[in-house]
Design a protein around this motif. Structure first.
Motif, mmCIF file in Angstrom:
data_model
loop_
_atom_site.group_PDB
_atom_site.id
_atom_site.type_symbol
_atom_site.label_atom_id
_atom_site.label_comp_id
_atom_site.label_asym_id
_atom_site.label_seq_id
_atom_site.Cartn_x
_atom_site.Cartn_y
_atom_site.Cartn_z
ATOM 1 N N GLY A 72 -8.752 16.706 8.263
ATOM 2 C CA GLY A 72 -7.289 16.509 8.127
ATOM 3 C C GLY A 72 -6.796 15.606 9.395
ATOM 4 O O GLY A 72 -5.852 15.235 9.422
ATOM 5 N N GLU B 265 -15.669 8.900 2.669
ATOM 6 C CA GLU B 265 -14.407 9.354 2.865
ATOM 7 C C GLU B 265 -13.435 8.323 3.504
ATOM 8 O O GLU B 265 -12.253 8.004 3.321
ATOM 9 N N ASP C 247 2.221 -1.668 -4.578
ATOM 10 C CA ASP C 247 0.925 -1.348 -4.810
ATOM 11 C C ASP C 247 0.241 -1.846 -5.945
ATOM 12 O O ASP C 247 0.941 -1.722 -7.018
ATOM 13 N N HIS C 248 -0.861 -2.036 -5.976
ATOM 14 C CA HIS C 248 -1.503 -2.632 -7.506
ATOM 15 C C HIS C 248 -1.934 -1.272 -8.243
ATOM 16 O O HIS C 248 -2.394 -1.672 -9.298
ATOM 17 N N ASN D 23 -6.247 18.333 2.802
ATOM 18 C CA ASN D 23 -6.357 18.847 4.029
ATOM 19 C C ASN D 23 -5.570 17.840 4.709
ATOM 20 O O ASN D 23 -5.709 17.140 5.357
ATOM 21 N N THR E 63 -9.940 -2.216 -1.466
ATOM 22 C CA THR E 63 -10.046 -3.878 -1.602
ATOM 23 C C THR E 63 -10.753 -4.412 -0.388
ATOM 24 O O THR E 63 -11.134 -5.394 -0.227
ATOM 25 N N SER F 57 -8.101 14.488 -2.382
ATOM 26 C CA SER F 57 -8.289 14.790 -1.042
ATOM 27 C C SER F 57 -8.517 16.478 -0.945
ATOM 28 O O SER F 57 -7.621 17.061 -1.866
ATOM 29 N N GLY F 58 -9.298 16.848 0.061
ATOM 30 C CA GLY F 58 -9.361 18.199 0.105
ATOM 31 C C GLY F 58 -9.850 18.842 -1.003
ATOM 32 O O GLY F 58 -9.307 20.221 -1.429
ATOM 33 N N ALA G 62 -0.908 7.267 2.196
ATOM 34 C CA ALA G 62 -0.380 8.095 3.110
ATOM 35 C C ALA G 62 0.372 7.282 3.884
ATOM 36 O O ALA G 62 1.447 7.691 4.539
ATOM 37 N N ALA G 63 -0.315 6.300 4.678
ATOM 38 C CA ALA G 63 0.572 5.544 5.712
ATOM 39 C C ALA G 63 1.639 4.740 5.364
ATOM 40 O O ALA G 63 2.873 4.808 6.009
ATOM 41 N N GLU H 231 -5.615 3.675 7.631
ATOM 42 C CA GLU H 231 -7.106 3.384 7.905
ATOM 43 C C GLU H 231 -7.512 1.912 7.891
ATOM 44 O O GLU H 231 -8.713 1.733 8.378
ATOM 45 N N GLY I 35 0.737 -1.285 0.002
ATOM 46 C CA GLY I 35 -0.058 0.041 -0.022
ATOM 47 C C GLY I 35 0.891 1.174 -0.087
ATOM 48 O O GLY I 35 1.546 1.732 1.142
ATOM 49 N N ASN J 214 -7.880 12.112 9.548
ATOM 50 C CA ASN J 214 -7.477 10.931 8.976
ATOM 51 C C ASN J 214 -5.998 10.957 8.453
ATOM 52 O O ASN J 214 -5.365 9.894 8.629
ATOM 53 N N PHE J 215 -5.654 11.830 7.862
ATOM 54 C CA PHE J 215 -4.140 11.719 7.387
ATOM 55 C C PHE J 215 -3.132 11.962 8.380
ATOM 56 O O PHE J 215 -2.159 11.432 8.374
HETATM 57 P P1 FDA Z 1 -4.927 4.880 1.226
HETATM 58 O O1 FDA Z 1 -6.306 4.184 0.901
HETATM 59 O O2 FDA Z 1 -4.568 6.177 1.078
HETATM 60 O O3 FDA Z 1 -3.794 3.916 0.766
HETATM 61 C C1 FDA Z 1 -3.985 2.643 0.335
HETATM 62 C C2 FDA Z 1 -3.008 2.139 -0.818
HETATM 63 O O4 FDA Z 1 -3.040 0.856 -0.836
HETATM 64 C C3 FDA Z 1 -3.744 2.597 -1.981
HETATM 65 O O5 FDA Z 1 -2.589 3.163 -2.761
HETATM 66 C C4 FDA Z 1 -4.132 1.556 -2.775
HETATM 67 O O6 FDA Z 1 -4.060 1.524 -4.268
HETATM 68 C C5 FDA Z 1 -3.375 0.284 -1.997
HETATM 69 N N1 FDA Z 1 -3.952 -0.969 -2.011
HETATM 70 C C6 FDA Z 1 -5.287 -1.306 -1.640
HETATM 71 N N2 FDA Z 1 -5.687 -2.729 -1.742
HETATM 72 C C7 FDA Z 1 -4.220 -3.232 -2.269
HETATM 73 C C8 FDA Z 1 -3.860 -4.489 -2.642
HETATM 74 N N3 FDA Z 1 -4.759 -5.522 -2.559
HETATM 75 N N4 FDA Z 1 -2.863 -4.714 -3.208
HETATM 76 C C9 FDA Z 1 -2.056 -3.667 -3.434
HETATM 77 N N5 FDA Z 1 -2.020 -2.380 -3.088
HETATM 78 C C10 FDA Z 1 -3.547 -2.134 -2.409
HETATM 79 N N6 FDA Z 1 -8.427 12.658 4.932
HETATM 80 C C11 FDA Z 1 -7.960 13.937 5.617
HETATM 81 O O7 FDA Z 1 -7.596 13.842 6.660
HETATM 82 N N7 FDA Z 1 -8.096 15.007 4.838
HETATM 83 C C12 FDA Z 1 -8.747 15.046 3.695
HETATM 84 O O8 FDA Z 1 -8.669 16.319 2.950
HETATM 85 C C13 FDA Z 1 -9.194 14.052 3.040
HETATM 86 N N8 FDA Z 1 -10.012 13.864 2.025
HETATM 87 C C14 FDA Z 1 -10.628 12.826 1.329
HETATM 88 C C15 FDA Z 1 -11.174 12.841 0.234
HETATM 89 C C16 FDA Z 1 -11.874 11.824 -0.349
HETATM 90 C C17 FDA Z 1 -12.764 11.882 -1.665
HETATM 91 C C18 FDA Z 1 -11.552 10.476 0.193
HETATM 92 C C19 FDA Z 1 -12.077 9.205 -0.132
HETATM 93 C C20 FDA Z 1 -10.739 10.327 1.503
HETATM 94 C C21 FDA Z 1 -10.218 11.603 2.186
HETATM 95 N N9 FDA Z 1 -9.527 11.623 3.399
HETATM 96 C C22 FDA Z 1 -9.124 12.813 3.666
HETATM 97 C C23 FDA Z 1 -9.334 10.286 3.967
HETATM 98 C C24 FDA Z 1 -7.724 9.844 3.720
HETATM 99 O O9 FDA Z 1 -7.933 9.866 2.137
HETATM 100 C C25 FDA Z 1 -7.728 8.359 4.119
HETATM 101 O O10 FDA Z 1 -8.006 8.308 5.446
HETATM 102 C C26 FDA Z 1 -6.296 7.940 4.086
HETATM 103 O O11 FDA Z 1 -5.841 8.184 2.509
HETATM 104 C C27 FDA Z 1 -5.874 6.813 4.530
HETATM 105 O O12 FDA Z 1 -4.451 6.478 4.151
HETATM 106 P P2 FDA Z 1 -4.015 4.937 4.074
HETATM 107 O O13 FDA Z 1 -2.324 5.075 3.722
HETATM 108 O O14 FDA Z 1 -4.460 4.346 5.336
HETATM 109 O O15 FDA Z 1 -4.818 4.171 2.701
#
Ligand code: FDA
Length: 393
Positions: A376, A337, A34-35, A52, A171, A46-47, A14-15, A366, A11, A378-379
């Motif tokens: 902001g 989100e 990452d896939h 954000n 997924t 985002s944002g 962000a994390a 997440e 993945g 969740n980031f």
């Molecule tokens: P994230 O979802 O970012 O990353 C997961 C990665 O794993 C992806 O790159 C994906 O392709 C990969 N992956 C998934 N399954 C896989 C598999 N089977 N094999 C290989 N790779 C795989 N938060 C905030 O704080 N401020 C903001 O402004 C926003 N705005 C916002 C807008 C919208 C439209 C959404 C949907 C969400 C937000 N968020 C947000 C939430 C924020 O985006 C979210 O909490 C974080 O991206 C989570 O970060 P992670 O790294 O945990 O997962």
């Protein structure tokens, strides 16, 4: 022959990217898989495209989890100021929008470029468009089989996020890996999501879609004061997204539609001044005309103020203070989100994000049962949990 490395992170969100930077800085050989075609796709959108990226007031109370104490350690060791320091080091212009929410001045892509540069500097390798077919425990760590070959690693970090926005490649992979290793997963559900209304309520709100108003949205003892928007499916806007994370099927929410004004006082004063004015006319001076029309229609209190009994004015004021809605549902993962629930925090060490029963396996971001409010948070959790695991792997 399997390739060997110290850390595999699945993945590149962000994390995962934050974890790669921190582990790489410690001299660990890091491979991020990452896939998707591009890293940080959720950061990019985002944002509203400006990301954000943190909330300067982030505290443990801004997060939902079965164990509200779990997030404390990671959040205390990597604060919004720490992330802001990184943003400023890269010369990214930013601003505070409201309520401590920090956004890029230009583009969310600046944050992605910053993370990729830090990853490169830390020597972490990124492999995109790579599918993971299996993960197994070995005597020395883990064997990860991918569409690009097999990798043996001492530490494995699962950073694949939640289920929200499947169109973007979400997924539920993390939950499957948790279950594979016998770790409990707290039931997941969409969070920060628009709520829907049943057809009858929608018909009653005809003409309202597009109307926005500042409200206090309440569910039990939780309340948020932000904007609300009427939509063709129901209700949205920040106030609704916030309260949606607390709402459960069948529950009612209440909305104070005029938080700045005591309507009873206002209407009484207007009556004294000019009793010929219609209730709706006075209301329209303080809220969108269509909303005033809806409220007057629902309460049945209208006509010239001089002819409306004080008791009825109080009734209307109460209707506006405590407008009750029982949503039929939410728009689901399609637009949510975030995903509430996730890998049970009881299974993880709060300092390192490591699975207590599976040495070397970590879950961050997440995927874990820690979900922030809108704004902001969740980031900030993604950065903080990624940082915590990055110190350990
Ligand atoms: P994230 O979802 O970012 O990353 C997961 C990665 O794993 C992806 O790159 C994906 O392709 C990969 N992956 C998934 N399954 C896989 C598999 N089977 N094999 C290989 N790779 C795989 N938060 C905030 O704080 N401020 C903001 O402004 C926003 N705005 C916002 C807008 C919208 C439209 C959404 C949907 C969400 C937000 N968020 C947000 C939430 C924020 O985006 C979210 O909490 C974080 O991206 C989570 O970060 P992670 O790294 O945990 O997962």
């Amino acid at each position: 022959m399997a390739e060997k490395t110290d850390v595999v992170i699945i993945g590149a969100g962000a994390a995962g990217m934050m974890c790669a930077i921190e582990a790489g800085k410690r001299g660990r050989r890091v491979l991020v898989i990452d896939h998707a075609r591009a890293p940080g796709e959720k950061i990019r959108i985002s944002g509203g495209g400006r990301c954000n990226f943190t909330n300067i007031h982030a505290e443990p109370r801004n997060f939902l989890s079965q164990n509200p104490h779990f997030c404390k350690s990671a959040l205390a060791r990597y604060t919004p100021r720490n992330f802001l320091g990184l943003v400023e080091k890269h010369g990214i212009a930013w601003h505070e929008k409201t309520l401590g929410q920090l956004f890029c001045d230009h583009s969310a892509k600046d944050i992605i470029a910053m993370l990729l540069k830090e990853m490169r500097d830390a020597g972490a390798e990124l492999r995109l468009m790579t599918d993971v077919s299996s993960v197994e425990k070995t005597a020395t760590g883990f064997r990860v089989s991918t569409s690009g070959g097999t990798v043996d690693t001492a530490s494995l970090v699962i950073a694949t996020g939640g289920k929200s926005i499947p169109k973007m490649g979400a997924t539920g992979f993390a939950y499957r890996i948790a279950e594979l290793f016998g770790l409990r997963v707290v039931e997941t559900r969409p969070g920060l999501v628009p709520l829907t209304l049943d057809p009858q309520s929608l018909a009653a709100h005809e003409g309202m879609p597009g109307v926005a108003v500042e409200v206090v949205a309440r569910h039990g003892k939780t309340e948020f004061r932000e904007a609300m928007l009427f939509t063709h499916r129901g209700l949205s806007g920040p106030a609704i997204l916030q309260i949606s994370s607390f709402w459960r099927e069948g529950d009612e929410i209440t909305l104070h539609l005029q938080p700045d004004v005591d309507l009873a006082v206002l209407l009484a004063a207007a009556r004294k001044e000019n009793g010929k004015q219609a209730v709706q006319t006075v209301l329209s001076e303080h809220m969108p005309r269509k909303l005033a029309q809806l409220l007057v229609g629902q309460s049945g209190v209208d006509g010239p103020l001089a002819e409306v009994a004080g008791r009825k004015i109080e009734m209307l004021a109460e209707h506006v203070r405590r407008w009750r809605i029982r949503p039929a549902g939410s728009e689901g993962y399609r637009t949510a989100e975030v995903t509430l629930g996730g890998v049970d925090t009881d299974e993880l060490d709060s300092r390192t994000m490591a699975a207590k029963l599976v040495p070397g396996l970590h879950f961050i971001g997440e995927a874990v049962d820690v979900t922030g409010w809108l704004g902001g948070y969740n980031f900030q959790w993604a950065w903080a949990s990624g940082h915590a695991a990055g110190q350990e792997v």
